[in-house]
Scaffold this motif. Structure first.
Motif, PDB file in Angstrom:
ATOM      1  N   ALA A  81      82.442  43.983  -8.246  1.00 29.17           N
ATOM      2  CA  ALA A  81      83.309  45.145  -8.464  1.00 29.17           C
ATOM      3  C   ALA A  81      82.484  46.412  -8.664  1.00 29.17           C
ATOM      4  N   GLY A  82      81.395  46.304  -9.432  1.00 33.42           N
ATOM      5  CA  GLY A  82      80.531  47.460  -9.637  1.00 33.42           C
ATOM      6  C   GLY A  82      79.890  47.919  -8.342  1.00 33.42           C
ATOM      7  N   PHE A  83      79.425  46.957  -7.562  1.00 34.02           N
ATOM      8  CA  PHE A  83      78.784  47.272  -6.281  1.00 34.02           C
ATOM      9  C   PHE A  83      79.789  47.921  -5.327  1.00 34.02           C
ATOM     10  N   ILE A  84      80.981  47.315  -5.225  1.00 37.29           N
ATOM     11  CA  ILE A  84      82.002  47.815  -4.302  1.00 37.29           C
ATOM     12  C   ILE A  84      82.499  49.199  -4.716  1.00 37.29           C
ATOM     13  N   LEU A  85      82.613  49.439  -6.027  1.00 37.34           N
ATOM     14  CA  LEU A  85      83.047  50.760  -6.481  1.00 37.34           C
ATOM     15  C   LEU A  85      82.103  51.839  -5.969  1.00 37.34           C
ATOM     16  N   MET A  86      80.801  51.593  -6.083  1.00 33.62           N
ATOM     17  CA  MET A  86      79.828  52.562  -5.581  1.00 33.62           C
ATOM     18  C   MET A  86      79.963  52.747  -4.071  1.00 33.62           C
ATOM     19  N   LEU A  87      80.225  51.652  -3.381  1.00 37.05           N
ATOM     20  CA  LEU A  87      80.383  51.707  -1.930  1.00 37.05           C
ATOM     21  C   LEU A  87      81.615  52.525  -1.549  1.00 37.05           C
ATOM     22  N   ILE A  88      82.702  52.340  -2.303  1.00 35.38           N
ATOM     23  CA  ILE A  88      83.932  53.094  -2.046  1.00 35.38           C
ATOM     24  C   ILE A  88      83.701  54.589  -2.265  1.00 35.38           C
ATOM     25  N   LEU A  89      83.047  54.920  -3.369  1.00 31.69           N
ATOM     26  CA  LEU A  89      82.760  56.327  -3.650  1.00 31.69           C
ATOM     27  C   LEU A  89      81.927  56.941  -2.533  1.00 31.69           C
ATOM     28  N   GLU A  90      80.941  56.179  -2.065  1.00 25.12           N
ATOM     29  CA  GLU A  90      80.084  56.662  -0.979  1.00 25.12           C
ATOM     30  C   GLU A  90      80.901  56.885   0.294  1.00 25.12           C
ATOM     31  N   ALA A  91      81.781  55.925   0.588  1.00 30.09           N
ATOM     32  CA  ALA A  91      82.567  55.995   1.817  1.00 30.09           C
ATOM     33  C   ALA A  91      83.523  57.182   1.824  1.00 30.09           C
ATOM     34  N   TYR A  92      83.989  57.574   0.633  1.00 31.34           N
ATOM     35  CA  TYR A  92      84.936  58.682   0.547  1.00 31.34           C
ATOM     36  C   TYR A  92      84.269  60.016   0.231  1.00 31.34           C
ATOM     37  N   GLY A  93      82.966  60.079   0.438  1.00 32.46           N
ATOM     38  CA  GLY A  93      82.283  61.362   0.349  1.00 32.46           C
ATOM     39  C   GLY A  93      81.702  61.706  -0.996  1.00 32.46           C
ATOM     40  N   PHE A  94      81.794  60.772  -1.965  1.00 31.00           N
ATOM     41  CA  PHE A  94      81.225  61.044  -3.283  1.00 31.00           C
ATOM     42  C   PHE A  94      79.919  60.286  -3.431  1.00 31.00           C
ATOM     43  N   GLY A  95      79.003  60.577  -2.521  1.00 38.09           N
ATOM     44  CA  GLY A  95      77.735  59.864  -2.505  1.00 38.09           C
ATOM     45  C   GLY A  95      76.819  60.310  -3.619  1.00 38.09           C
ATOM     46  N   HIS A  96      75.839  59.440  -3.940  1.00 35.54           N
ATOM     47  CA  HIS A  96      74.878  59.783  -4.985  1.00 35.54           C
ATOM     48  C   HIS A  96      73.509  60.078  -4.408  1.00 35.54           C
ATOM     49  N   ASP A  97      73.299  59.761  -3.111  1.00 35.12           N
ATOM     50  CA  ASP A  97      71.952  59.887  -2.546  1.00 35.12           C
ATOM     51  C   ASP A  97      71.684  61.326  -2.131  1.00 35.12           C
ATOM     52  N   ILE A  98      71.628  62.195  -3.128  1.00 29.42           N
ATOM     53  CA  ILE A  98      71.521  63.629  -2.880  1.00 29.42           C
ATOM     54  C   ILE A  98      70.192  64.006  -2.247  1.00 29.42           C
ATOM     55  N   HIS A  99      69.137  63.248  -2.555  1.00 29.39           N
ATOM     56  CA  HIS A  99      67.839  63.568  -1.959  1.00 29.39           C
ATOM     57  C   HIS A  99      67.881  63.391  -0.455  1.00 29.39           C
ATOM     58  N   GLU A 100      68.663  62.406  -0.010  1.00 35.04           N
ATOM     59  CA  GLU A 100      68.816  62.235   1.428  1.00 35.04           C
ATOM     60  C   GLU A 100      69.726  63.301   2.008  1.00 35.04           C
ATOM     61  N   GLU A 101      70.777  63.675   1.228  1.00 36.11           N
ATOM     62  CA  GLU A 101      71.701  64.686   1.719  1.00 36.11           C
ATOM     63  C   GLU A 101      70.956  65.986   1.991  1.00 36.11           C
ATOM     64  N   HIS A 102      70.135  66.384   1.027  1.00 34.18           N
ATOM     65  CA  HIS A 102      69.422  67.643   1.167  1.00 34.18           C
ATOM     66  C   HIS A 102      68.356  67.545   2.247  1.00 34.18           C
ATOM     67  N   HIS A 103      67.683  66.420   2.273  1.00 35.22           N
ATOM     68  CA  HIS A 103      66.613  66.208   3.239  1.00 35.22           C
ATOM     69  C   HIS A 103      67.154  66.282   4.665  1.00 35.22           C
ATOM     70  N   ASP A 104      68.260  65.592   4.910  1.00 30.75           N
ATOM     71  CA  ASP A 104      68.804  65.564   6.254  1.00 30.75           C
ATOM     72  C   ASP A 104      69.514  66.854   6.616  1.00 30.75           C
ATOM     73  N   HIS A 105      69.910  67.601   5.588  1.00 32.02           N
ATOM     74  CA  HIS A 105      70.585  68.859   5.849  1.00 32.02           C
ATOM     75  C   HIS A 105      69.647  69.835   6.560  1.00 32.02           C
ATOM     76  N   GLU A 106      68.365  69.688   6.285  1.00 31.26           N
ATOM     77  CA  GLU A 106      67.400  70.620   6.860  1.00 31.26           C
ATOM     78  C   GLU A 106      66.615  70.018   8.016  1.00 31.26           C
ATOM     79  N   HIS A 107      66.430  68.687   7.994  1.00 29.85           N
ATOM     80  CA  HIS A 107      65.592  68.059   9.003  1.00 29.85           C
ATOM     81  C   HIS A 107      66.281  66.827   9.547  1.00 29.85           C
ATOM     82  N   ASP A 108      66.147  66.614  10.814  1.00 30.23           N
ATOM     83  CA  ASP A 108      66.718  65.416  11.411  1.00 30.23           C
ATOM     84  C   ASP A 108      65.651  64.337  11.471  1.00 30.23           C
ATOM     85  N   HIS A 109      65.733  63.383  10.545  1.00 34.51           N
ATOM     86  CA  HIS A 109      64.759  62.303  10.499  1.00 34.51           C
ATOM     87  C   HIS A 109      65.381  60.988  10.929  1.00 34.51           C
ATOM     88  N   GLY A 110      66.464  61.079  11.645  1.00 34.78           N
ATOM     89  CA  GLY A 110      67.037  59.861  12.170  1.00 34.78           C
ATOM     90  C   GLY A 110      67.859  59.063  11.188  1.00 34.78           C
TER      91      GLY A 110
END
Length: 272
Positions: A81-110
């Motif tokens: 349930a804990g794992f799936i809750l995080m997955l649901i939040l991620e799927a609906y746009g409430f992600g936690h991986d902000i370092h990737e969000e910012h990184h990819d916002h500026e650079h396309d690293h695939g």
């Protein structure tokens, strides 16, 4: 030390740590992306070790000590349930991986598989929601009455909050270009965990250890998700995979040293 005092101290430490870590990029400007990745990898290792060496074993022990006949599906279900809750939040746009969000916002690293929010508000809100689950973990650990569990879980959670808060400072300044707005974003994130620490401690203080144990197992599931998702993009990338692995191993080693220290100090007790 009384449990309420423990909860207040840990809530204060969580608040202070997040404000300091997030305030650095707000006050000092752009920071090294390499340093950010290193902090994230090490923190992921600490959180992973906290889940596998503390939250899950102690959650099982607490639950079984209160109800030896409990169906294992309840315990496994709490983790899922804990794992799936995080997955649901991620799927609906409430992600936690902000370092990737910012990184990819500026650079396309695939990293096309990573979800990208469209504005800073959704990122901050998502991370703040994730911080609420962090608070649940610490609050439940304090409610268990086991100082060792509370300290070990707090170390894992707070270690992970450092790069998360740091990233919020970077991302918010980049998106908003407004110091006052960035501090507001950081404050929203910073107070989320302390509030939930106190609420979880109060609400779980008078319930059976079975439910406290299940709450800790639920938190362990969120830890597993966050720790793995934090580093998977870098691990999958040929240029960063080995370095990301090393950072995680360092984090695991740090957590093991902390646990050994708690053991030698006599703080670790398994008498549930």
């Amino acid at each position: 030390m009384e449990a309420m005092t423990q909860a207040l101290i840990l809530a204060g430490v969580a608040l202070f740590t997040a404000l300091v870590a997030g305030g650095i990029p707000i006050m000092r400007g752009a920071q090294s992306e390499e340093r950010q990745k290193m902090m994230t990898g090490v923190a992921a290792g600490v959180l992973l070790a906290s889940a596998l060496l503390v939250a899950l074993p102690e959650g099982f022990a607490l639950t079984l000590s209160a109800n030896p006949n409990i169906d294992s599906l309840w315990m496994g279900g709490a983790i899922i349930a804990g794992f799936i809750l995080m997955l649901i939040l991620e799927a609906y746009g409430f992600g936690h991986d902000i370092h990737e969000e910012h990184h990819d916002h500026e650079h396309d690293h695939g990293h096309g598989h990573v979800h990208h929010p469209t504005n800073a508000r959704s990122v901050v809100l998502g991370l703040s929601i994730h911080a609420l689950t962090d608070g649940l973990a610490i609050g439940a650990a304090v409610a268990s009455g086991e100082v060792s569990i509370a300290l070990a879980v707090a170390v894992g959670v707070i270690a992970h909050k450092i790069p998360a808060a740091f990233s919020i400072g970077i991302f918010s300044m980049h998106e908003r270009n407004d110091t006052k707005a960035a501090w507001k974003d950081l404050m929203l994130f910073s107070i989320a965990a302390p509030i939930t620490i106190m609420l979880a401690f109060i609400l779980l203080g008078d319930v059976s250890e079975q439910w406290i144990g299940l709450a800790i197992l639920f938190s362990g599931g969120t830890f597993l998700y966050v720790a793995t998702v934090d580093v998977l993009p870098d691990v999958h990338h040929a240029d960063t995979g080995k370095k990301a692995l090393l950072h995680v191993i360092i984090g695991v080693a740090i957590m093991m040293i902390v646990l050994i220290g708690l053991d030698l100090s006599g703080l670790i007790s398994h008498a549930h």
